[in-house]
Design an enzyme around this catalytic site. Structure first.
Site, PDB file in Angstrom:
ATOM      1  N   LYS A  80       1.003  -1.308   0.062  1.00 47.75           N
ATOM      2  CA  LYS A  80      -0.164   0.052  -0.179  1.00 47.75           C
ATOM      3  C   LYS A  80       0.635   1.343   0.426  1.00 47.75           C
ATOM      4  CE  LYS A  80      -4.784   0.831   0.518  1.00 47.75           C
ATOM      5  NZ  LYS A  80      -5.990   0.055   0.301  1.00 47.75           N
ATOM      6  N   GLY A 180     -25.752   1.263   3.058  1.00 44.31           N
ATOM      7  CA  GLY A 180     -25.931   2.390   2.153  1.00 44.31           C
ATOM      8  C   GLY A 180     -25.874   1.869   0.710  1.00 44.31           C
ATOM      9  N   VAL A 181     -26.095   2.842   0.172  1.00 42.06           N
ATOM     10  CA  VAL A 181     -26.510   2.016  -1.747  1.00 42.06           C
ATOM     11  C   VAL A 181     -26.232   3.475  -2.670  1.00 42.06           C
ATOM     12  CG1 VAL A 181     -28.479   0.606  -1.212  1.00 42.06           C
ATOM     13  CG2 VAL A 181     -29.219   3.295  -1.406  1.00 42.06           C
ATOM     14  N   GLY A 182     -24.016   3.441  -2.345  1.00 46.53           N
ATOM     15  CA  GLY A 182     -23.785   3.661  -3.252  1.00 46.53           C
ATOM     16  C   GLY A 182     -23.487   3.126  -4.426  1.00 46.53           C
ATOM     17  N   VAL A 184     -21.677   0.352  -5.111  1.00 45.80           N
ATOM     18  CA  VAL A 184     -21.061  -1.416  -4.386  1.00 45.80           C
ATOM     19  C   VAL A 184     -22.554  -1.611  -4.752  1.00 45.80           C
ATOM     20  CG1 VAL A 184     -20.428  -3.135  -3.612  1.00 45.80           C
ATOM     21  CG2 VAL A 184     -19.180  -1.634  -4.514  1.00 45.80           C
ATOM     22  N   TYR A 186     -25.509   0.038  -5.210  1.00 51.30           N
ATOM     23  CA  TYR A 186     -26.878   0.378  -5.430  1.00 51.30           C
ATOM     24  C   TYR A 186     -27.246  -1.546  -6.647  1.00 51.30           C
ATOM     25  CZ  TYR A 186     -30.136   1.609  -9.730  1.00 51.30           C
ATOM     26  OH  TYR A 186     -30.658   1.408 -10.726  1.00 51.30           O
TER      27      TYR A 186
END
Ligand code: NAD
Length: 367
Positions: A80, A180-182, A184, A186
């Protein structure tokens, strides 16, 4: 700061401090383990309050990537990188090109990608200086937005969990609470609704919720999501949502979603186990994004990507088997599966020492 003492404990192979005065570059690359292959992991830009905070973050995140790649069955190690700076004010072409040159100097031992605070335009500058970055824009032959693949991979994790818990992996026969329906979330909701499942959703973004209601989902409040009467809880927004306050409210039988670091503590994983709630470890379930970019090594291909996502079913199932075999909670079984693979495969070959990667079908160039 006793860096060698720290990396002795965390078992990192290499930590590189990158500096360029003119470009304002203050960056750290951490390579945790390259037993399985080159270290792959995103670049994060964040206004860290102290250098120690930046170092702690890059060490923690790079170690996590080793485990994620190992469980995903990829021939990749964990790494990272972080840039110390404010993504709103401190970005410049020089910054990313200077950092790109440092990445290039690693000779393929580290491969970068987008992470928090970094967008596809920043990566274009990095890409001008090194081939060793993935998740580049599709115009360059890259893999583009990984979210639909992450959602598809999450669905495979859900199937494996249903099979283990109920002996029935028919997604449409069960109900889901998606937090959370952002990007991913949605996509996951669409997949669940396509199977005819009952889906509850919540999000701080009203429009995103409305789009799901139009697909036939039931909207619930932000806090209400923890106690809806659904079989599966799918955290797809934030970390640490499975915690001491929320667990006692769960009626769920399964927790399986795409969000990173869902368990506030390891003890919360134990508590789920005690309550008979099956936890599908997040980093095994959400490996779709990593799998998707890994395909750029051989030349990106959507069909291959989709096929690879299906392996998440087997990876998650194997974690459940190890948990049963060893009588341990699933979060611990995932770590054990990663360590077993690194040990077994590691005996077959020497650590990865760097080579030039081929990226067929990709071209470098200005925007
Ligand atoms: P996103 O930002 O597009 O979506 C997150 C959604 O969560 C947003 O709609 C946001 O409004 C909502 N949200 C924020 N706070 C909330 C709250 N308190 N309650 C309910 N909803 C809230 O991000 P994403 O790309 O969809 O990623 C979702 C999660 O999955 C993140 O944890 C991310 O780290 C993880 N993940 C994503 C990918 C990927 O391919 N995008 C891959 C692996 C893991």
């Amino acid at each position: 700061m006793h860096l060698f003492e720290t990396i002795h404990t965390t078992e990192h192979e290499q930590v590189v401090f990158c500096h360029n005065k003119d470009a304002g570059l203050k960056g750290i690359i951490a390579i945790h383990n390259t037993t399985l292959g080159p270290a792959l992991g995103g670049l994060r830009m964040w206004p860290y309050a102290t250098e120690q905070e930046a170092l702690d973050d890059v060490l923690r995140l790079s170690r996590g990537m080793t485990y994620k790649a190992a469980v995903a069955g990829l021939n990749l190690g964990g790494g990272k990188s972080v840039l110390i700076g404010d993504p709103r004010t401190d970005k410049s072409e020089a910054l990313f090109r200077a950092f790109g040159r440092f990445i290039d100097s690693m000779n393929g031992r580290y491969i970068t990608a987008e992470d928090v605070g970094i967008d596809v335009n920043d990566m274009e500058y990095v890409f001008q200086e090194t081939d060793n970055c993935v998740g580049v824009h599709q115009v360059h032959g890259g893999s583009g937005d990984p979210s639909p693949f992450t959602a598809f991979g999450t669905l495979q994790g859900i199937r494996a969990s249903l099979q283990h818990k109920f002996g029935n992996e028919d997604v449409g026969s069960f109900s889901y609470a998606v937090q959370g329906v952002g990007h991913v979330g949605y996509e996951l909701v669409k997949l669940l609704r396509n199977e005819g499942a009952k889906v509850f959703v919540t999000d701080i973004n009203e429009e995103a919720v409305q789009a799901c209601v139009e697909l036939g989902c039931e909207a619930v409040g932000l806090d209400e999501i923890y106690e809806v009467d659904a079989d599966v809880f799918c955290p797809t927004a934030l970390g640490a949502v499975v915690n001491e306050q929320t667990i006692p409210r769960f009626k769920f039988k399964v927790v399986c979603g795409a969000a990173n670091n869902q368990l506030a503590t390891d003890q919360c994983g134990d508590e789920l186990e005690n309550r008979g709630i099956l936890y599908a470890p997040d980093y095994a379930v959400n490996a779709g994004g990593l799998m998707n970019v890994s395909i750029e090594f051989e030349g990106y291909n959507r069909e291959r990507a989709k096929r690879m996502m299906r392996t998440i079913y087997y990876n998650v199932s194997k974690i459940f088997q190890i948990a049963d075999r060893d009588g341990i909670p699933t979060w611990k079984a995932a770590d054990r599966m990663a360590e077993e693979r690194i040990t077994t495969i590691g005996k077959l070959k020497l650590p990865f020492m760097g080579r030039a990667h081929r990226f067929p079908g990709r071209e470098r160039g200005n925007h």
